[in-house]
Motif scaffolding. Structure first.
Motif, mmCIF file in Angstrom:
data_model
loop_
_atom_site.group_PDB
_atom_site.id
_atom_site.type_symbol
_atom_site.label_atom_id
_atom_site.label_comp_id
_atom_site.label_asym_id
_atom_site.label_seq_id
_atom_site.Cartn_x
_atom_site.Cartn_y
_atom_site.Cartn_z
ATOM 1 N N GLU A 17 0.827 -1.218 0.000
ATOM 2 C CA GLU A 17 0.000 0.000 0.000
ATOM 3 C C GLU A 17 0.859 1.265 0.000
ATOM 4 O O GLU A 17 0.573 2.225 0.722
ATOM 5 C CB GLU A 17 -0.967 -0.008 1.176
ATOM 6 C CG GLU A 17 -1.926 -1.182 1.142
ATOM 7 C CD GLU A 17 -2.852 -1.239 2.329
ATOM 8 O OE1 GLU A 17 -2.508 -0.709 3.417
ATOM 9 O OE2 GLU A 17 -3.944 -1.805 2.178
ATOM 10 N N ASP A 20 -1.007 4.556 -1.027
ATOM 11 C CA ASP A 20 -1.823 5.102 0.068
ATOM 12 C C ASP A 20 -0.950 5.770 1.113
ATOM 13 O O ASP A 20 -1.287 6.843 1.628
ATOM 14 C CB ASP A 20 -2.660 4.001 0.729
ATOM 15 C CG ASP A 20 -3.810 3.537 -0.132
ATOM 16 O OD1 ASP A 20 -4.162 4.257 -1.092
ATOM 17 O OD2 ASP A 20 -4.367 2.462 0.158
ATOM 18 N N LYS A 133 -9.044 4.886 4.469
ATOM 19 C CA LYS A 133 -7.582 4.857 4.389
ATOM 20 C C LYS A 133 -6.954 6.044 5.092
ATOM 21 O O LYS A 133 -5.773 6.047 5.369
ATOM 22 C CB LYS A 133 -7.123 4.791 2.943
ATOM 23 C CG LYS A 133 -7.370 6.044 2.125
ATOM 24 C CD LYS A 133 -6.941 5.839 0.691
ATOM 25 C CE LYS A 133 -7.207 7.054 -0.149
ATOM 26 N NZ LYS A 133 -6.973 6.845 -1.541
#
Length: 147
Positions: A17, A20, A133
């Motif tokens: 990730e 993100d 997120k």
């Protein structure tokens, strides 16, 4: 066509990730605008490491005042409502994928600030701190729960 090395890199980025993480760190820089950005980023990464190791609070951008400000950006003429399209897009942007297809006001294409905040908070609380997120901070989730 991509090379095996490029595919490996893409898989690594997705698995960990990285996009993100970088989006979050960049957003935090713009939000807080620290005098010493490198130190700020190091501090945030250290907080993330500690929270991951000890299930503590992670840095968070999302709270009720941020939701109010976000709504204000979407409603610059202060009409008190946003379109259903804006509602959907902002939820996707903050990382919420499963949301009510028919919140109050959707049939009129007018989502009120109250509905917007209530829906976002209920989605975050319902799905837990991993729902968004931008908000994996237990204390911030508790603040939303008390709203």
């Amino acid at each position: 066509m991509s090379s095996p090395r490029e595919r490996e890199a893409a898989e690594y980025i997705k698995k960990h990730e990285i996009v993100d993480l970088m989006d979050n760190l960049t957003s935090m820089l713009f939000f807080y605008r620290p005098d010493r950005p490198r130190k700020f980023l190091i501090d945030q990464l250290e907080k993330l490491k500690i929270s991951k190791d000890h299930q503590g609070n992670t840095p968070c951008l999302l709270n009720v005042s941020n939701l109010d400000a976000l709504f204000g950006i979407l409603d610059p003429s202060n009409q008190g409502c946003i379109t259903y399209g804006q509602y959907k897009e902002v939820l996707k942007t903050i990382g919420i994928k499963n949301f009510s297809a028919f919140p109050d006001g959707a049939s009129e294409n007018k989502i009120s600030q109250e509905t917007f905040i209530r829906e976002v908070i209920s989605l975050i609380l319902c799905l837990g701190q991993t729902a968004c997120k931008m908000c994996k901070n237990i204390q911030a989730v508790e603040e939303l729960n008390n709203y």
